[in-house]
Design a protein around this motif. Structure first.
Motif, short mmCIF file in Angstrom:
data_model
loop_
_atom_site.label_atom_id
_atom_site.label_comp_id
_atom_site.label_asym_id
_atom_site.label_seq_id
_atom_site.Cartn_x
_atom_site.Cartn_y
_atom_site.Cartn_z
N LEU A 159 -14.64 19.43 -16.15
CA LEU A 159 -15.44 19.82 -15.00
C LEU A 159 -16.73 19.02 -14.97
N GLY A 160 -17.15 18.60 -13.78
CA GLY A 160 -18.41 17.90 -13.61
C GLY A 160 -19.55 18.89 -13.54
N PRO A 161 -20.76 18.43 -13.27
CA PRO A 161 -21.91 19.35 -13.23
C PRO A 161 -21.79 20.43 -12.17
N LEU A 162 -21.32 20.08 -10.98
CA LEU A 162 -21.13 21.10 -9.94
C LEU A 162 -19.99 22.03 -10.29
N GLY A 163 -18.89 21.48 -10.79
CA GLY A 163 -17.76 22.31 -11.20
C GLY A 163 -18.14 23.28 -12.30
N THR A 164 -18.93 22.82 -13.27
CA THR A 164 -19.37 23.70 -14.36
C THR A 164 -20.30 24.78 -13.84
N ALA A 165 -21.15 24.45 -12.87
CA ALA A 165 -22.06 25.44 -12.30
C ALA A 165 -21.33 26.55 -11.58
N LEU A 166 -20.10 26.28 -11.12
CA LEU A 166 -19.32 27.28 -10.38
C LEU A 166 -18.41 28.12 -11.28
N VAL A 167 -18.41 27.84 -12.58
CA VAL A 167 -17.63 28.66 -13.50
C VAL A 167 -18.20 30.08 -13.50
N PRO A 168 -17.36 31.12 -13.36
CA PRO A 168 -17.87 32.49 -13.32
C PRO A 168 -18.52 32.89 -14.64
N ARG A 171 -24.67 35.23 -15.68
CA ARG A 171 -25.91 34.77 -15.08
C ARG A 171 -25.69 33.37 -14.50
N PRO A 172 -26.36 33.07 -13.38
CA PRO A 172 -26.13 31.77 -12.74
C PRO A 172 -26.65 30.62 -13.58
N ARG A 173 -26.03 29.45 -13.42
CA ARG A 173 -26.53 28.22 -14.01
C ARG A 173 -27.44 27.51 -13.01
N VAL A 174 -28.29 26.63 -13.52
CA VAL A 174 -29.16 25.81 -12.66
C VAL A 174 -28.53 24.44 -12.54
N LEU A 175 -28.32 24.00 -11.30
CA LEU A 175 -27.76 22.69 -11.01
C LEU A 175 -28.79 21.85 -10.28
N VAL A 240 -28.07 28.39 -9.15
CA VAL A 240 -29.37 27.99 -8.62
C VAL A 240 -29.31 26.48 -8.40
N VAL A 241 -29.16 26.08 -7.14
CA VAL A 241 -28.98 24.68 -6.80
C VAL A 241 -30.30 24.11 -6.28
N VAL A 242 -30.82 23.11 -6.99
CA VAL A 242 -32.04 22.42 -6.56
C VAL A 242 -31.65 21.00 -6.17
N ILE A 243 -31.81 20.68 -4.90
CA ILE A 243 -31.46 19.36 -4.36
C ILE A 243 -32.76 18.63 -4.06
N THR A 244 -32.90 17.42 -4.60
CA THR A 244 -34.11 16.65 -4.32
C THR A 244 -33.81 15.50 -3.36
N SER A 245 -34.82 15.13 -2.60
CA SER A 245 -34.70 14.02 -1.66
C SER A 245 -36.05 13.35 -1.53
N ASN A 246 -36.03 12.02 -1.49
CA ASN A 246 -37.25 11.26 -1.27
C ASN A 246 -37.50 10.97 0.20
N GLY A 247 -36.68 11.58 1.07
CA GLY A 247 -36.88 11.42 2.50
C GLY A 247 -36.46 10.07 3.03
N GLU A 248 -35.50 9.42 2.35
CA GLU A 248 -35.07 8.10 2.80
C GLU A 248 -34.20 8.17 4.05
N ARG A 249 -33.58 9.33 4.30
CA ARG A 249 -32.84 9.52 5.55
C ARG A 249 -32.70 11.01 5.82
N GLU A 250 -32.37 11.34 7.06
CA GLU A 250 -32.21 12.74 7.46
C GLU A 250 -30.82 13.25 7.08
N PHE A 251 -30.73 14.56 6.88
CA PHE A 251 -29.45 15.19 6.59
C PHE A 251 -28.91 15.86 7.85
N PRO A 252 -27.59 16.08 7.93
CA PRO A 252 -27.00 16.71 9.11
C PRO A 252 -27.54 18.13 9.32
#
Length: 339
Positions: A159-168, A171-175, A240-252
């Protein structure tokens, strides 16, 4: 700060130059490295992985409320701001304060795919191992020793980082999804279904016969295995999902609608002083004031990161002279534009 020493224990050219380990004179010497800055220490844990470093993380009440809103809503937190404002460090601060364990990190680049973040199946490795086992089995049958079983498929699924974060789990994991704006333009949309459903399927396991409905697979945590039933991973608590962005482009818009957004502003003079004193507790006010003034003047005309100020204060604290136009320019260099 302890300066470099020769093998005999005496300082090598003591005095104003005692902080210099490298001289550029072609002569080999034995030196003692001084202690690293607190934010650049990499003490290993017993298992060999990098130890968690609960460094101070200062955030205002308004920003903390946004973080809490994302936690209560079980929504991803989209953190934007200039480089060096502490976006990635926020994930580690949340994990530390809430005792949620090691942060699962997914650094995004132009080649990143949702598949890599969920899981990887080493089909070639399994096929190669299967061929070797068959050769050994034929040899054993020839001498009457009996056959060998097929390799366990779970040993070839990680499992990758996102897959591991979704393992039941209880307590939640931080991704940490770091710099999502550097990924493919379709990647945010690819994440929508996983974030909405909190689950995904591993087809290679879902196609197994009924008697193999439960398979223990590897995770992004070293040495860890978790059971997967009928090829489906579904979280019990949304991570707990923390997504970072430097503002290089807009998201949908569809992606933004599912996130709680936090803009981290550049810290002002008072916050910068607090940050320096939190990381370097024994630093004097004189060491801070002059460098803080220079830092703010330079930041007004170009992009600088807070850790550059920390670097400058750490050097000054260790007795390093930072003349303008020389070493100071190398430390407080502008981040934007060409180098």
């Amino acid at each position: 700060m302890t300066g470099p020493h020769t093998a005999g224990g005496a300082p090598d050219d003591p005095g104003a130059d005692d902080w210099r380990m490298f001289r550029g004179d072609g002569q080999a010497r034995q030196v003692t490295f001084p202690e690293a800055p607190p934010w650049r220490r990499f003490a290993p844990e017993p298992g060999g992985s990098r130890a968690a470093r609960p460094l101070p993380y200062l955030i205002g009440p308004a920003e903390a409320d946004v973080v809490n809103a994302a936690l209560l809503l079980r929504r991803p937190l989209l953190v934007t701001g200039h480089p060096g404002t502490g976006k990635s460090s926020l994930a580690h601060a949340v994990a530390h304060e809430l005792s949620l364990g090691r942060v699962l990190s997914w650094p995004v680049n132009s080649r990143s795919t949702l598949q890599d973040a969920l899981y990887r199946y080493d089909a070639i490795g399994r096929l190669r191992e299967s061929g070797l086992i068959k050769e050994r089995a034929r040899a054993r049958e020839a001498d009457g020793s009996g056959g060998l079983s097929e390799p366990d498929i779970g040993s070839y699924v990680r499992l990758g980082p996102l897959g591991t974060a979704l393992v039941p789990t209880g307590r939640p994991r931080v991704l940490l999804v770091d710099e999502l704006d550097k990924g493919d333009v379709d990647l945010p949309n690819d994440l929508l279904a996983v974030f909405e459903e909190g689950e995904f399927e591993i087809p290679e396991l879902a196609r197994l016969p009924e008697e193999q409905d439960r398979v223990d697979v590897l995770t992004a945590d070293p040495g860890d295995r978790v059971p997967v039933v009928r090829g489906r991973v579904r979280c019990s608590e949304f991570p707990v999902v923390v997504i970072t962005s430097n503002g290089e482009r807009e998201f949908p818009p569809a992606f933004l609608r599912r996130c709680v957004r936090l803009e981290i502003a550049e810290p002002d003079k008072a916050r910068l002083r607090d940050i320096v004193q939190a990381h370097l507790t024994d630093v004097s006010g004189d060491d801070i004031d002059e460098l803080l003034r220079v830092f703010l003047d330079r930041r007004a005309s170009g992009e600088l990161a807070t850790d550059q100020l920390l670097n400058a204060v750490f050097l000054r604290k260790g007795g390093v002279d930072l003349p303008a136009g020389g070493l100071l320019d190398a430390v407080l260099h502008r981040l934007g534009g060409t180098v």
